[in-house]
Design an enzyme around this catalytic site. Sequence first.
Site, short mmCIF file in Angstrom:
data_model
loop_
_atom_site.label_atom_id
_atom_site.label_comp_id
_atom_site.label_asym_id
_atom_site.label_seq_id
_atom_site.Cartn_x
_atom_site.Cartn_y
_atom_site.Cartn_z
N CYS A 1 -0.31 7.45 0.88
CA CYS A 1 0.07 8.42 1.91
C CYS A 1 -0.93 9.58 1.97
CB CYS A 1 1.51 8.88 1.67
SG CYS A 1 2.36 9.41 3.19
N GLU B 1 4.48 2.23 0.90
CA GLU B 1 4.85 3.22 -0.11
C GLU B 1 6.35 3.14 -0.40
OE1 GLU B 1 4.59 8.10 -0.59
OE2 GLU B 1 4.33 7.20 1.38
N LYS C 1 0.68 8.36 -7.70
CA LYS C 1 0.30 9.39 -6.73
C LYS C 1 -0.04 10.69 -7.46
CE LYS C 1 2.02 10.82 -2.15
NZ LYS C 1 3.20 10.75 -1.26
#
Length: 324
Positions: free
Chosen positions: A177, A56, A143
């Site tokens: 994540c 990430e 995200k």
Amino acid sequence: MESNASNLAAIRPDIVRAAVVQAAPVLFDTPKSLQKLADLAADAVRQRAELVVFPEAFVGGYPKGLDFGVTLGVRSAEGREDFRRLFESAIEVPGPATEFIGSVAKDHAIHLVVGVIERDGGTLYCTALIFGPDGQMLGKHRKVMPTAMERVIWGTGDGSTLPVVTTSFGKIASVICWENYMPLLRTAMYAKGVELYCAITVDDRETWISTLRHIALEGRCFVLSACQYLQRGDLPSGYPKEQFPAPKDMLIRGGSSIVGPLGQILAGPKYGEECVLAADLDRAELARAKFDFDVVGHYSRPDVFRLEVNEQPMKSVVFGGPKE
């Protein structure tokens, strides 16, 4: 007949060699981060990797410990300057940085999954990009929900960037994540047939490994997790190091891993150093694992539960009118 069989084998190899990269970018210096990406990709290729996964925010940086001068109802001039540095480190997609990453994929004839900080207008996004061995960008995922303080610096993605990309050795997707704790997002990935599930992260806790094994068992897919490794010495000048306790030198300790579709750990977890972990993925394990559990197939109950996914881009301004 033999020719057809060999062609089929070339399209769907039984064994895929995959690697996850555990490393820190060069914070606030995107050209150096891109060069480091190229060097680490070459390291993975020396381990015969065909698919290489980076953490990430590897390009653009994850500014761990920064609070950007934000308290409730208050912003500081210093925090605005911190954001400026991050903003200028972010990349446009597509743009020169994605062309460079594509050239790395093409030079080595590999697939690449890379976490970046994307700049679009005045907003930053935590994004994952997928590149093919011809250098073309195959997919982009933003995200959908930044975590906690991340919401101060990143915008939220929408359902228009939830790709599962079909490649010569399987269907690839990336989930970033703590999105991996969103069961409905995982379900959308499973419904699209993900086989190589790339869980890129900066989460270095022991509980992360349990998460990876759960996803592998739930989705009956291979899970490849690349985590950053960040030390105090990696922080650039001007970075407020007082955010971290004085004796603490390891700020993100890693934990990168590769997990098979029955939850078996194939590589890692590795802590405490930069590294490239590689493993051979036997595609036959995918069918063996689905034998007794297919969460969106024979083990589902659509008469009781159903998920609807809005894949339309959500724009604040739409220009249009009657077409002539």
